[in-house]
Scaffold this motif. Structure first.
Motif, PDB file in Angstrom:
ATOM      1  N   MET A   1       0.794  -1.363   0.097  1.00 22.13           N
ATOM      2  CA  MET A   1      -0.131  -0.033   0.042  1.00 22.13           C
ATOM      3  C   MET A   1       0.707   1.366   0.036  1.00 22.13           C
ATOM      4  O   MET A   1       1.758   1.508   1.109  1.00 22.13           O
ATOM      5  N   ARG A   3       1.811   4.865   0.510  1.00 22.89           N
ATOM      6  CA  ARG A   3       1.463   5.952   1.828  1.00 22.89           C
ATOM      7  C   ARG A   3       2.303   7.051   1.930  1.00 22.89           C
ATOM      8  O   ARG A   3       3.468   6.842   1.643  1.00 22.89           O
ATOM      9  N   SER A  27      -1.551  12.502   6.262  1.00 20.78           N
ATOM     10  CA  SER A  27      -1.289  11.335   5.679  1.00 20.78           C
ATOM     11  C   SER A  27      -2.478  11.003   4.461  1.00 20.78           C
ATOM     12  O   SER A  27      -3.300  11.285   4.492  1.00 20.78           O
ATOM     13  N   ARG A  29      -3.299   7.810   1.427  1.00 15.42           N
ATOM     14  CA  ARG A  29      -2.954   6.411   0.847  1.00 15.42           C
ATOM     15  C   ARG A  29      -3.560   6.314  -0.469  1.00 15.42           C
ATOM     16  O   ARG A  29      -4.669   6.735  -0.960  1.00 15.42           O
TER      17      ARG A  29
END
Length: 131
Positions: A1, A3, A27, A29
């Motif tokens: 993933m 990020r 953050s 994603r």
């Protein structure tokens, strides 16, 4: 993933001597490409606001937002973020430059308009049907 995370200093504006700087975790994603999380846990444990990436991008240029979240440019080099909740509205100011740099990096991960290619629609439907 994939990020992307960073910390951006945001000034909690209270209009009195209690105003203070907060180190806020930002953050993003790639598998949730429309959302940016702002983590205020260092100030209030467990407090994370999820904002629209598009709202933040627009808010750097002109006033944007409805309901509990508003973002607007302020005095040429800052951006204001207003977050409304049960206890009132928190008004935060941040330097626009690190916010713009963070948002540009998210666009490098998932270009605007291509978000649909990163969403797992099958899993989303399974989660919805399981609820």
């Amino acid at each position: 993933m994939e990020r992307l995370t960073t910390r951006i200093t945001m000034r909690l504006m209270t209009g009195d001597e209690r105003s203070r700087d907060l180190e806020v975790g930002w953050s993003y994603r790639a598998d949730d490409p429309h959302a940016v999380d702002l983590d205020f846990s260092s100030y209030q444990p467990g407090t994370v606001w999820t904002l629209s990436r598009d709202l933040l991008v627009t808010g750097l240029l002109r006033p944007a937002g409805e309901g509990d979240v508003h973002v607007t440019p302020y005095d040429n080099d800052r951006v204001l973020v207003a977050l409304g909740g049960r206890e009132g509205v928190a008004l935060l100011a941040a330097s626009a430059e690190p916010v713009a740099r963070f948002l540009a990096a998210t666009a490098g991960m998932v270009p605007p308009g291509r978000e649909h290619t990163r969403i797992d629609w099958d899993q989303g439907l399974k989660d919805l049907l399981a609820a």
